[in-house]
Scaffold this motif. Structure first.
Motif, PDB file in Angstrom:
ATOM      1  N   TYR A 187      -3.595   0.125   3.755  1.00 40.81           N
ATOM      2  CA  TYR A 187      -4.052   1.489   4.073  1.00 40.81           C
ATOM      3  C   TYR A 187      -3.110   2.094   5.098  1.00 40.81           C
ATOM      4  O   TYR A 187      -2.996   1.622   6.230  1.00 40.81           O
ATOM      5  CB  TYR A 187      -5.484   1.462   4.613  1.00 40.81           C
ATOM      6  CG  TYR A 187      -6.063   2.833   4.849  1.00 40.81           C
ATOM      7  CD1 TYR A 187      -6.677   3.537   3.816  1.00 40.81           C
ATOM      8  CD2 TYR A 187      -5.979   3.441   6.111  1.00 40.81           C
ATOM      9  CE1 TYR A 187      -7.201   4.796   4.028  1.00 40.81           C
ATOM     10  CE2 TYR A 187      -6.499   4.700   6.323  1.00 40.81           C
ATOM     11  CZ  TYR A 187      -7.102   5.373   5.277  1.00 40.81           C
ATOM     12  OH  TYR A 187      -7.612   6.637   5.485  1.00 40.81           O
ATOM     13  N   GLY A 188      -2.415   3.155   4.691  1.00 40.79           N
ATOM     14  CA  GLY A 188      -1.447   3.778   5.573  1.00 40.79           C
ATOM     15  C   GLY A 188      -2.074   4.658   6.632  1.00 40.79           C
ATOM     16  O   GLY A 188      -3.075   5.336   6.388  1.00 40.79           O
ATOM     17  N   ILE A 189      -1.465   4.649   7.822  1.00 41.92           N
ATOM     18  CA  ILE A 189      -1.909   5.482   8.934  1.00 41.92           C
ATOM     19  C   ILE A 189      -0.779   6.433   9.308  1.00 41.92           C
ATOM     20  O   ILE A 189       0.363   6.013   9.488  1.00 41.92           O
ATOM     21  CB  ILE A 189      -2.300   4.619  10.149  1.00 41.92           C
ATOM     22  CG1 ILE A 189      -3.503   3.736   9.791  1.00 41.92           C
ATOM     23  CG2 ILE A 189      -2.623   5.484  11.363  1.00 41.92           C
ATOM     24  CD1 ILE A 189      -3.889   2.769  10.892  1.00 41.92           C
TER      25      ILE A 189
ATOM     26  N   GLY B 125       0.798  -1.216   0.000  1.00 41.75           N
ATOM     27  CA  GLY B 125       0.000   0.000   0.000  1.00 41.75           C
ATOM     28  C   GLY B 125       0.825   1.259   0.000  1.00 41.75           C
ATOM     29  O   GLY B 125       0.296   2.356  -0.217  1.00 41.75           O
ATOM     30  N   ALA B 126       2.144   1.148   0.230  1.00 41.56           N
ATOM     31  CA  ALA B 126       2.995   2.331   0.327  1.00 41.56           C
ATOM     32  C   ALA B 126       3.242   2.977  -1.033  1.00 41.56           C
ATOM     33  O   ALA B 126       3.421   4.192  -1.128  1.00 41.56           O
ATOM     34  CB  ALA B 126       4.323   1.965   0.981  1.00 41.56           C
ATOM     35  N   GLY B 127       3.283   2.176  -2.095  1.00 40.81           N
ATOM     36  CA  GLY B 127       3.588   2.707  -3.415  1.00 40.81           C
ATOM     37  C   GLY B 127       4.895   2.150  -3.944  1.00 40.81           C
ATOM     38  O   GLY B 127       5.569   1.349  -3.294  1.00 40.81           O
ATOM     39  N   ASN B 128       5.272   2.603  -5.129  1.00 36.13           N
ATOM     40  CA  ASN B 128       6.446   2.083  -5.816  1.00 36.13           C
ATOM     41  C   ASN B 128       7.672   2.944  -5.531  1.00 36.13           C
ATOM     42  O   ASN B 128       7.776   4.068  -6.010  1.00 36.13           O
ATOM     43  CB  ASN B 128       6.163   2.032  -7.324  1.00 36.13           C
ATOM     44  CG  ASN B 128       7.293   1.390  -8.092  1.00 36.13           C
ATOM     45  OD1 ASN B 128       7.987   0.535  -7.572  1.00 36.13           O
ATOM     46  ND2 ASN B 128       7.495   1.816  -9.316  1.00 36.13           N
ATOM     47  N   THR B 129       8.585   2.429  -4.716  1.00 34.04           N
ATOM     48  CA  THR B 129       9.838   3.102  -4.345  1.00 34.04           C
ATOM     49  C   THR B 129       9.570   4.536  -3.887  1.00 34.04           C
ATOM     50  O   THR B 129       9.900   5.504  -4.560  1.00 34.04           O
ATOM     51  CB  THR B 129      10.842   3.117  -5.519  1.00 34.04           C
ATOM     52  OG1 THR B 129      10.870   1.842  -6.147  1.00 34.04           O
ATOM     53  CG2 THR B 129      12.244   3.454  -5.004  1.00 34.04           C
TER      54      THR B 129
ATOM     55  N   THR C 218      -0.186   6.777   2.340  1.00 33.90           N
ATOM     56  CA  THR C 218      -0.909   6.474   1.116  1.00 33.90           C
ATOM     57  C   THR C 218      -1.675   5.173   1.297  1.00 33.90           C
ATOM     58  O   THR C 218      -1.679   4.571   2.365  1.00 33.90           O
ATOM     59  CB  THR C 218       0.069   6.342  -0.064  1.00 33.90           C
ATOM     60  OG1 THR C 218       1.016   5.300   0.227  1.00 33.90           O
ATOM     61  CG2 THR C 218       0.825   7.643  -0.292  1.00 33.90           C
ATOM     62  N   ASN C 219      -2.328   4.725   0.259  1.00 34.06           N
ATOM     63  CA  ASN C 219      -2.979   3.422   0.260  1.00 34.06           C
ATOM     64  C   ASN C 219      -2.985   2.888  -1.162  1.00 34.06           C
ATOM     65  O   ASN C 219      -2.821   3.649  -2.114  1.00 34.06           O
ATOM     66  CB  ASN C 219      -4.406   3.511   0.821  1.00 34.06           C
ATOM     67  CG  ASN C 219      -5.238   4.551   0.085  1.00 34.06           C
ATOM     68  OD1 ASN C 219      -5.724   4.305  -1.009  1.00 34.06           O
ATOM     69  ND2 ASN C 219      -5.398   5.735   0.690  1.00 34.06           N
TER      70      ASN C 219
ATOM     71  N   THR D 237      10.733   7.870  11.313  1.00 32.96           N
ATOM     72  CA  THR D 237      10.584   7.286   9.975  1.00 32.96           C
ATOM     73  C   THR D 237       9.594   6.120   9.955  1.00 32.96           C
ATOM     74  O   THR D 237       9.563   5.340   9.007  1.00 32.96           O
ATOM     75  CB  THR D 237      11.944   6.792   9.447  1.00 32.96           C
ATOM     76  OG1 THR D 237      12.451   5.777  10.334  1.00 32.96           O
ATOM     77  CG2 THR D 237      12.944   7.928   9.376  1.00 32.96           C
ATOM     78  N   LEU D 238       8.789   6.008  10.996  1.00 33.84           N
ATOM     79  CA  LEU D 238       7.867   4.887  11.128  1.00 33.84           C
ATOM     80  C   LEU D 238       6.778   4.926  10.055  1.00 33.84           C
ATOM     81  O   LEU D 238       6.189   5.973   9.789  1.00 33.84           O
ATOM     82  CB  LEU D 238       7.221   4.895  12.512  1.00 33.84           C
ATOM     83  CG  LEU D 238       6.169   3.809  12.780  1.00 33.84           C
ATOM     84  CD1 LEU D 238       6.821   2.434  12.806  1.00 33.84           C
ATOM     85  CD2 LEU D 238       5.437   4.092  14.091  1.00 33.84           C
ATOM     86  N   ARG D 239       6.509   3.767   9.473  1.00 38.87           N
ATOM     87  CA  ARG D 239       5.394   3.596   8.547  1.00 38.87           C
ATOM     88  C   ARG D 239       4.555   2.425   9.037  1.00 38.87           C
ATOM     89  O   ARG D 239       5.079   1.374   9.389  1.00 38.87           O
ATOM     90  CB  ARG D 239       5.901   3.355   7.126  1.00 38.87           C
ATOM     91  CG  ARG D 239       6.727   4.519   6.600  1.00 38.87           C
ATOM     92  CD  ARG D 239       7.204   4.276   5.178  1.00 38.87           C
ATOM     93  NE  ARG D 239       8.089   5.355   4.740  1.00 38.87           N
ATOM     94  CZ  ARG D 239       7.689   6.500   4.222  1.00 38.87           C
ATOM     95  NH1 ARG D 239       6.386   6.719   4.074  1.00 38.87           N
ATOM     96  NH2 ARG D 239       8.555   7.418   3.854  1.00 38.87           N
ATOM     97  N   PHE D 240       3.214   2.620   9.012  1.00 34.56           N
ATOM     98  CA  PHE D 240       2.294   1.639   9.583  1.00 34.56           C
ATOM     99  C   PHE D 240       1.145   1.429   8.600  1.00 34.56           C
ATOM    100  O   PHE D 240       0.383   2.355   8.323  1.00 34.56           O
ATOM    101  CB  PHE D 240       1.778   2.132  10.940  1.00 34.56           C
ATOM    102  CG  PHE D 240       0.961   1.123  11.691  1.00 34.56           C
ATOM    103  CD1 PHE D 240       1.572   0.116  12.429  1.00 34.56           C
ATOM    104  CD2 PHE D 240      -0.423   1.176  11.657  1.00 34.56           C
ATOM    105  CE1 PHE D 240       0.820  -0.809  13.119  1.00 34.56           C
ATOM    106  CE2 PHE D 240      -1.193   0.261  12.347  1.00 34.56           C
ATOM    107  CZ  PHE D 240      -0.568  -0.738  13.090  1.00 34.56           C
TER     108      PHE D 240
END
Length: 425
Positions: free
Chosen positions: A407-409, A324-328, A414-415, A380-383
């Motif tokens: 689905y990013g929080i 869900g984060a996207g491409n690079t 992003t999602n 730099t946390l991504r969840f």
């Protein structure tokens, strides 16, 4: 005197007769292998540890079955043991084979926001000896291709070889300070030779060398004066891999623990592409939950010594670590990533399985030029929680068609959808 001698001789004869009958009962008198169509029986007999004439060992039999189930060409394996007091143990390994000529397709959005895809064709049971042979073509702004051959048991039942060549060309975003992103055309042509050795059922290793030529050519963006428009390097990387595997596979269900360490010493670079060390360890833990559930976990620890270059080796990417984060969407020089998911079989009939999936992908990165404390301070946390579906063919190797929505929080999250073949991990 004579009576005592005769008595001792009789006792000895009885003792040796008893030992002979006991050893006969514990000997494997016959090993049968059934169900083979494409796999060579000679290959299976070379691989398994139970041999006719050897002492019967139930643990060795169980290990053989698990070893067979790990082969790409085997969908499932079972054992039938018959004990005959006159002739010892008769053992039958009943094998159900996989279909192993596998086409592949992955679809994504490239770094131009356009359509990208990768097609491949692999044979996972070449010559009936579970050798892997195949190649791919990729369109991701530019054209790429590669070919592989791996024969883990080419020389002995422990020792093999792997060879691959890749010509990868892509558009790579490089992330600088103040949200400044510049794009390079990245072109690498690499030949790799590896030697594979299996110490025992649980432990194996690879050592090898990778010879490559790397080129970065500036495409677009606000280029700072200290960043060149073109970089190139002829590199030699000495690599090693060590795997501990205590995984039990039952079709779509997996249980146990696995650790995979991969490291490289890269030489031949200079400047922003200077020599460096890169290492990554994946820890995986799987557990069956009831009859239809499977809990799966992967903890990835990664570190690179070239901490001050913007050309960082670890990417935040849909297909690699954060669905869900996207491409690079970002890069780092160290990373901690945790993927955890619960898989549940919704429908199963014959060869066909429908499996649901709920997951959480989370991770932290050290930014280029940053400090290791960034891995734990939350900056730099991504969840990304999410859910998905799996369509599985039980008798085709790695035939798991997956579709996930993450689905990013958090700020700037992003999602999106991630599609692929094979379980995410």
């Amino acid at each position: 005197m004579v009576k005592n001698v005769m008595k001792n001789i009789l006792i000895a004869l009885i003792f040796f007769a008893y030992c002979g009958s006991f050893s006969q009962e514990t000997v494997v008198s016959e090993l049968q292998i059934t169900g083979l169509k494409r796999t060579k029986e000679s290959f299976i007999r070379k691989l398994v540890k139970v041999k006719p004439g050897s002492t019967y060992d139930s643990l060795r039999v169980a290990t053989d079955i698990e070893r067979l189930k790990r082969l790409p060409g085997v969908a499932n394996a079972e054992v039938v043991v018959k004990q005959n007091q006159d002739s010892g143990y008769q053992i039958t390994y009943a094998i159900e084979e996989n279909f192993t000529i596998i086409p592949g397709l992955s679809i994504a959005t490239d770094n131009n926001g356009e359509f990208a895809y990768r097609v491949s064709l692999f044979e996972f049971n070449l010559f009936g000896r579970n050798q892997i042979f195949g190649g791919f073509y990729q369109r991701d702004v530019f054209d790429s291709y590669g070919g592989y051959w791996e024969a883990p048991y080419l020389f002995t039942n422990k020792f093999g070889i792997g060879i691959n060549y890749k010509n990868l060309v892509s558009q790579e975003p490089i992330f600088l300070e103040n949200n400044n992103t510049i794009n390079y055309k990245f072109d690498t042509r690499a030949f790799e030779l590896n030697f594979l050795y299996e110490f025992d059922f649980h432990n194996r290793a690879e050592v090898g060398v990778n010879i490559s030529k790397e080129e970065y050519d500036f495409i677009e963006g606000n280029l700072p004066a200290e960043i060149p428009t073109r970089l190139s390097a002829n590199k030699i990387a000495y690599r090693g891999e060590y795997e501990y595997n205590d995984i039990d596979i039952d079709y779509q269900y997996v249980s146990g623990f696995r650790s995979l360490l991969d490291f490289r010493f890269v030489t031949g670079g200079e400047g922003l592409l200077d020599d460096f060390f890169i290492g990554r360890n994946d820890f995986e833990y799987f557990r069956r939950i009831g009859k239809r559930g499977n809990w799966a976990n992967r903890l990835r620890l990664a570190y690179a010594s070239n901490d001050d270059t913007p050309f960082a080796p670890f990417a935040v990417d849909n297909q690699l670590n954060i669905r869900g984060a996207g491409n690079t969407i970002d890069r780092g020089t160290a990373a901690i990533v945790l993927n955890t998911e619960y898989r549940h079989t919704l429908y199963e009939k014959g060869w066909f399985v429908v499996q649901s999936n709920v997951f959480v992908d989370t991770g932290t990165w050290r930014n280029p030029g940053g400090e290791l404390v960034e891995l734990v301070d939350g900056s730099t946390l991504r969840f990304y929680p999410g859910a998905g579906i799996r369509l599985i063919h039980k008798r085709i190797f790695n035939a798991v068609f997956r579709l996930d929505y993450g689905y990013g929080i958090g700020n700037d999250a992003t999602n999106g959808i991630t599609f692929g073949i094979g379980q995410y991990f």
